[in-house]
Design an enzyme around this catalytic site. Structure first.
Site, mmCIF file in Angstrom:
data_model
loop_
_atom_site.group_PDB
_atom_site.id
_atom_site.type_symbol
_atom_site.label_atom_id
_atom_site.label_comp_id
_atom_site.label_asym_id
_atom_site.label_seq_id
_atom_site.Cartn_x
_atom_site.Cartn_y
_atom_site.Cartn_z
ATOM 1 C CG ASP A 1 -35.229 -40.384 91.453
ATOM 2 O OD1 ASP A 1 -36.418 -39.829 91.635
ATOM 3 O OD2 ASP A 1 -34.635 -41.016 92.214
ATOM 4 C CE LYS B 1 -39.007 -40.759 96.427
ATOM 5 N NZ LYS B 1 -37.735 -40.595 96.276
ATOM 6 C CD GLN C 1 -34.718 -41.808 98.364
ATOM 7 O OE1 GLN C 1 -35.555 -42.022 97.735
ATOM 8 N NE2 GLN C 1 -34.339 -40.574 98.607
#
Ligand code: NAD
Length: 300
Positions: free
Chosen positions: A126, A59, A103
């Site tokens: 997200d 990312k 994450q």
């Protein structure tokens, strides 16, 4: 997109994600010329889970290619709930940060749901926050869950026709199976599918999968979907990322999907590889969500 040598179309997520991120980089360049803010994405990586580290590193690399500013916050695995919560609140309140991710999975002592709920929905790139999930389910423009959004982009850019098609999604997680089943059932292109959401309690799963024009496997079990289960000419999207032992590789393991790729290759019309399919598209979707978050903040 690149023509393929095989009769099966390989849905090359790695290549397409590169194209999308390069398009974003052009937009960033234009923003710089206009004196607008350069998008800034932050990633919170708790502890040193090797898979999470590798996802976050991809990312951050993608941010560099897009021309975004990126920040990594790396608390140790024994971070307390209160400390992690404070990191989230600080990112929410930091005007420099346009979007951020925490994450997953988080260590067992952390309440994952409380952390997800604390993220400002406008910075939730997200797309996991219930506020964004709800808007997505209503078909209102919002930050979409990154993996399903990546799958939608892949179907769209490869010109895969979905209207009126039968789609079976295997796996009902909140981050992949459930949202993609909602998105493909809604009006739109891609969309307008008749969707079945299958899971571990679905009886006669092979028969259910065999009905599908489009199969989306998000189970987390290596080579679960075999050639005898799928209809000839189906479109197969393999979301699974599973590590299996392989003595022929340097690391001693390799990554495979939920689908028996080699077995299905001669039977299906198009399929995503693992690695190089949905994974990179998830990252591209995250980059697009970050751009959307910046623009949302500017509108405000
Ligand atoms: P999860 O573990 O939360 O959910 C798995 C789902 O599979 C469950 O709903 C369960 O009902 C279903 N399932 C389990 N065994 C089954 C069986 N025998 N028959 C039918 N259904 C069964 O998983 P997740 O977070 O959705 O992830 C699924 C896979 O996708 C994992 O391999 C994960 O690593 C991968 N993943 C990839 C990406 C990406 O970007 N490519 C993103 C997220 C997850």
């Amino acid at each position: 997109l690149r023509p393929q040598a095989t009769c099966m179309l390989i849905l090359d997520g790695k290549h397409l994600a590169g194209v999308l991120v390069d398009e974003i980089a052009l937009e960033v360049q234009q923003r710089v010329e206009k004196g607008l803010k350069i998008p800034h994405l932050a990633a919170v990586l708790v502890g040193d889970n090797p898979a999470s580290k590798s996802y976050v590193s991809n990312k951050i690399k993608s941010c560099a290619r897009a021309g975004y500013v990126s920040t990594m916050v790396t608390p140790p695995a024994d971070v307390s709930q209160a400390e992690l919560m404070q990191i989230v609140l600080d990112l929410n309140n930091n005007p420099e940060i346009d979007g951020f991710i925490v994450q997953l999975p988080l260590p067992k002592h952390i309440d994952e749901q409380a952390i997800t709920l604390a993220i400002d929905p406008k910075k939730d790139v997200d797309g996991f926050h219930p506020y964004n999930f709800g808007l997505m389910a209503l078909g209102v423009e919002t930050l979409l869950p990154a993996t399903p959004f990546g799958i939608m982009l892949l179907l769209k850019r490869y010109g895969i026709s979905t209207a009126g098609k039968t789609c079976v999604v295997i796996g009902r997680s909140n981050i992949v199976g459930t949202p993609i089943s909602i998105m493909l059932g809604k009006k739109g292109d891609p969309g307008d599918c008749t969707v079945t959401l299958a899971h571990s309690r679905t009886p006669d799963l092979a028969k259910v999968i065999k009905r599908a024009d489009i199969v989306i496997a998000a189970i987390g079990k290596p080579h679960f979907v075999t050639a005898d289960m799928v209809k000839k000419g189906a479109i197969v999207i393999d979301v699974g990322i599973n590590s299996i032992a392989d003595a022929t590789t340097k690391s001693g393991y390799r990554l495979v999907g939920d689908v028996d790729y080699a077995g299905l290759a001669h039977k299906v019309k198009a399929m995503t590889p693992v690695p190089g399919g949905v994974g990179p598209m998830t990252v591209a979707a995250l980059m697009l969500n970050t751009m959307k978050a910046v623009k949302g903040r500017e509108k405000k």
